[in-house]
Write a protein that holds these residues in place. Structure first.
Motif, PDB file in Angstrom:
ATOM      1  N   GLU A   4       0.854  -1.183   0.000  1.00  0.00           N
ATOM      2  CA  GLU A   4       0.000   0.000   0.000  1.00  0.00           C
ATOM      3  C   GLU A   4       0.890   1.233   0.000  1.00  0.00           C
ATOM      4  O   GLU A   4       1.822   1.358   0.787  1.00  0.00           O
ATOM      5  CB  GLU A   4      -0.911  -0.010   1.218  1.00  0.00           C
ATOM      6  CG  GLU A   4      -1.927   1.108   1.166  1.00  0.00           C
ATOM      7  CD  GLU A   4      -2.921   1.019   2.300  1.00  0.00           C
ATOM      8  OE1 GLU A   4      -3.608   2.021   2.496  1.00  0.00           O
ATOM      9  OE2 GLU A   4      -2.996  -0.017   2.953  1.00  0.00           O
ATOM     10  N   HIS A   5       0.608   2.151  -0.906  1.00  0.00           N
ATOM     11  CA  HIS A   5       1.385   3.383  -1.014  1.00  0.00           C
ATOM     12  C   HIS A   5       0.404   4.529  -1.190  1.00  0.00           C
ATOM     13  O   HIS A   5      -0.274   4.620  -2.206  1.00  0.00           O
ATOM     14  CB  HIS A   5       2.334   3.293  -2.204  1.00  0.00           C
ATOM     15  CG  HIS A   5       3.194   4.498  -2.372  1.00  0.00           C
ATOM     16  ND1 HIS A   5       4.206   4.803  -1.497  1.00  0.00           N
ATOM     17  CD2 HIS A   5       3.188   5.470  -3.305  1.00  0.00           C
ATOM     18  CE1 HIS A   5       4.787   5.916  -1.903  1.00  0.00           C
ATOM     19  NE2 HIS A   5       4.188   6.340  -2.987  1.00  0.00           N
ATOM     20  N   ARG A   6       0.285   5.374  -0.177  1.00  0.00           N
ATOM     21  CA  ARG A   6      -0.632   6.514  -0.206  1.00  0.00           C
ATOM     22  C   ARG A   6      -2.056   6.080  -0.547  1.00  0.00           C
ATOM     23  O   ARG A   6      -2.729   6.667  -1.375  1.00  0.00           O
ATOM     24  CB  ARG A   6      -0.165   7.557  -1.190  1.00  0.00           C
ATOM     25  CG  ARG A   6       1.129   8.199  -0.766  1.00  0.00           C
ATOM     26  CD  ARG A   6       1.487   9.306  -1.677  1.00  0.00           C
ATOM     27  NE  ARG A   6       2.797   9.823  -1.301  1.00  0.00           N
ATOM     28  CZ  ARG A   6       3.368  10.822  -1.907  1.00  0.00           C
ATOM     29  NH1 ARG A   6       2.773  11.416  -2.915  1.00  0.00           N
ATOM     30  NH2 ARG A   6       4.538  11.239  -1.517  1.00  0.00           N
ATOM     31  N   GLY A   7      -2.491   4.962   0.070  1.00  0.00           N
ATOM     32  CA  GLY A   7      -3.855   4.512  -0.137  1.00  0.00           C
ATOM     33  C   GLY A   7      -4.073   3.679  -1.382  1.00  0.00           C
ATOM     34  O   GLY A   7      -5.182   3.274  -1.671  1.00  0.00           O
ATOM     35  N   ARG A   8      -3.012   3.404  -2.153  1.00  0.00           N
ATOM     36  CA  ARG A   8      -3.143   2.603  -3.368  1.00  0.00           C
ATOM     37  C   ARG A   8      -2.282   1.357  -3.242  1.00  0.00           C
ATOM     38  O   ARG A   8      -1.264   1.358  -2.556  1.00  0.00           O
ATOM     39  CB  ARG A   8      -2.660   3.390  -4.584  1.00  0.00           C
ATOM     40  CG  ARG A   8      -3.486   4.606  -4.894  1.00  0.00           C
ATOM     41  CD  ARG A   8      -2.916   5.326  -6.092  1.00  0.00           C
ATOM     42  NE  ARG A   8      -1.471   5.506  -5.896  1.00  0.00           N
ATOM     43  CZ  ARG A   8      -0.820   6.632  -6.122  1.00  0.00           C
ATOM     44  NH1 ARG A   8      -1.449   7.673  -6.554  1.00  0.00           N
ATOM     45  NH2 ARG A   8       0.484   6.711  -5.929  1.00  0.00           N
ATOM     46  N   LEU A   9      -2.689   0.287  -3.928  1.00  0.00           N
ATOM     47  CA  LEU A   9      -1.872  -0.926  -3.976  1.00  0.00           C
ATOM     48  C   LEU A   9      -0.996  -0.870  -5.213  1.00  0.00           C
ATOM     49  O   LEU A   9      -1.455  -0.523  -6.299  1.00  0.00           O
ATOM     50  CB  LEU A   9      -2.753  -2.173  -4.034  1.00  0.00           C
ATOM     51  CG  LEU A   9      -3.501  -2.518  -2.755  1.00  0.00           C
ATOM     52  CD1 LEU A   9      -4.388  -3.730  -2.993  1.00  0.00           C
ATOM     53  CD2 LEU A   9      -2.538  -2.803  -1.624  1.00  0.00           C
ATOM     54  N   THR A  10       0.262  -1.223  -5.037  1.00  0.00           N
ATOM     55  CA  THR A  10       1.209  -1.239  -6.136  1.00  0.00           C
ATOM     56  C   THR A  10       1.823  -2.626  -6.241  1.00  0.00           C
ATOM     57  O   THR A  10       2.340  -3.149  -5.249  1.00  0.00           O
ATOM     58  CB  THR A  10       2.338  -0.208  -5.888  1.00  0.00           C
ATOM     59  OG1 THR A  10       1.738   1.069  -5.695  1.00  0.00           O
ATOM     60  CG2 THR A  10       3.304  -0.153  -7.037  1.00  0.00           C
ATOM     61  N   CYS A  11       1.760  -3.216  -7.423  1.00  0.00           N
ATOM     62  CA  CYS A  11       2.338  -4.540  -7.634  1.00  0.00           C
ATOM     63  C   CYS A  11       3.861  -4.411  -7.676  1.00  0.00           C
ATOM     64  O   CYS A  11       4.413  -3.619  -8.445  1.00  0.00           O
ATOM     65  CB  CYS A  11       1.819  -5.126  -8.936  1.00  0.00           C
ATOM     66  SG  CYS A  11       2.436  -6.794  -9.235  1.00  0.00           S
ATOM     67  N   LEU A  12       4.550  -5.186  -6.850  1.00  0.00           N
ATOM     68  CA  LEU A  12       6.014  -5.130  -6.805  1.00  0.00           C
ATOM     69  C   LEU A  12       6.659  -6.182  -7.687  1.00  0.00           C
ATOM     70  O   LEU A  12       7.773  -6.001  -8.167  1.00  0.00           O
ATOM     71  CB  LEU A  12       6.498  -5.312  -5.365  1.00  0.00           C
ATOM     72  CG  LEU A  12       6.065  -4.249  -4.375  1.00  0.00           C
ATOM     73  CD1 LEU A  12       6.597  -4.586  -2.989  1.00  0.00           C
ATOM     74  CD2 LEU A  12       6.524  -2.876  -4.817  1.00  0.00           C
ATOM     75  N   HIS A  13       5.958  -7.290  -7.880  1.00  0.00           N
ATOM     76  CA  HIS A  13       6.549  -8.379  -8.658  1.00  0.00           C
ATOM     77  C   HIS A  13       5.421  -9.195  -9.281  1.00  0.00           C
ATOM     78  O   HIS A  13       4.467  -9.558  -8.607  1.00  0.00           O
ATOM     79  CB  HIS A  13       7.405  -9.273  -7.760  1.00  0.00           C
ATOM     80  CG  HIS A  13       8.022 -10.431  -8.471  1.00  0.00           C
ATOM     81  ND1 HIS A  13       8.945 -10.294  -9.468  1.00  0.00           N
ATOM     82  CD2 HIS A  13       7.825 -11.759  -8.326  1.00  0.00           C
ATOM     83  CE1 HIS A  13       9.301 -11.495  -9.910  1.00  0.00           C
ATOM     84  NE2 HIS A  13       8.629 -12.394  -9.234  1.00  0.00           N
ATOM     85  N   SER A  14       5.516  -9.481 -10.555  1.00  0.00           N
ATOM     86  CA  SER A  14       4.511 -10.282 -11.246  1.00  0.00           C
ATOM     87  C   SER A  14       5.243 -11.393 -12.013  1.00  0.00           C
ATOM     88  O   SER A  14       5.682 -11.193 -13.139  1.00  0.00           O
ATOM     89  CB  SER A  14       3.710  -9.393 -12.204  1.00  0.00           C
ATOM     90  OG  SER A  14       2.693 -10.139 -12.804  1.00  0.00           O
ATOM     91  N   PRO A  15       5.391 -12.571 -11.392  1.00  0.00           N
ATOM     92  CA  PRO A  15       6.149 -13.646 -12.024  1.00  0.00           C
ATOM     93  C   PRO A  15       5.436 -14.178 -13.272  1.00  0.00           C
ATOM     94  O   PRO A  15       4.215 -14.074 -13.401  1.00  0.00           O
ATOM     95  CB  PRO A  15       6.227 -14.721 -10.943  1.00  0.00           C
ATOM     96  CG  PRO A  15       5.045 -14.465 -10.082  1.00  0.00           C
ATOM     97  CD  PRO A  15       4.818 -12.982 -10.120  1.00  0.00           C
ATOM     98  N   GLU A  16       6.221 -14.751 -14.188  1.00  0.00           N
ATOM     99  CA  GLU A  16       5.632 -15.336 -15.395  1.00  0.00           C
ATOM    100  C   GLU A  16       4.662 -16.452 -15.032  1.00  0.00           C
ATOM    101  O   GLU A  16       3.601 -16.572 -15.625  1.00  0.00           O
ATOM    102  CB  GLU A  16       6.728 -15.871 -16.314  1.00  0.00           C
ATOM    103  CG  GLU A  16       7.544 -14.778 -16.980  1.00  0.00           C
ATOM    104  CD  GLU A  16       8.588 -15.347 -17.908  1.00  0.00           C
ATOM    105  OE1 GLU A  16       8.384 -16.445 -18.455  1.00  0.00           O
ATOM    106  OE2 GLU A  16       9.619 -14.684 -18.087  1.00  0.00           O
ATOM    107  N   GLU A  17       5.066 -17.291 -14.091  1.00  0.00           N
ATOM    108  CA  GLU A  17       4.209 -18.364 -13.614  1.00  0.00           C
ATOM    109  C   GLU A  17       3.874 -18.105 -12.154  1.00  0.00           C
ATOM    110  O   GLU A  17       4.750 -18.157 -11.305  1.00  0.00           O
ATOM    111  CB  GLU A  17       4.915 -19.721 -13.735  1.00  0.00           C
ATOM    112  CG  GLU A  17       4.686 -20.411 -15.041  1.00  0.00           C
ATOM    113  CD  GLU A  17       5.197 -21.830 -15.017  1.00  0.00           C
ATOM    114  OE1 GLU A  17       4.766 -22.619 -14.144  1.00  0.00           O
ATOM    115  OE2 GLU A  17       6.035 -22.136 -15.861  1.00  0.00           O
TER     116      GLU A  17
END
Length: 51
Positions: A4-17
């Motif tokens: 959570e960053h300033r009330g928003r969710l931010t994806c940090l990592h999106s693996p291929e699988e």
């Protein structure tokens, strides 16, 4: 993973699988005669069909 960053969710990592969420249902030997154990096992198996 998201942060959570300033009330928003931010994806940090999106693996291929994406990881698998494998679950195992185990019980002690001989506990199958216990009706409470059978009831819980049956409910978990029924619920897992919709996961």
């Amino acid at each position: 993973m998201a942060v959570e960053h300033r009330g928003r969710l931010t994806c940090l990592h999106s693996p291929e699988e994406p990881p698998l969420n494998t679950l195992f249902l185990v019980q002690r030997p001989g506990s199958g005669a216990n009706p409470d154990v059978l009831r819980v096992s049956d409910r978990l198996r029924a619920a897992a069909r919709d996961w």
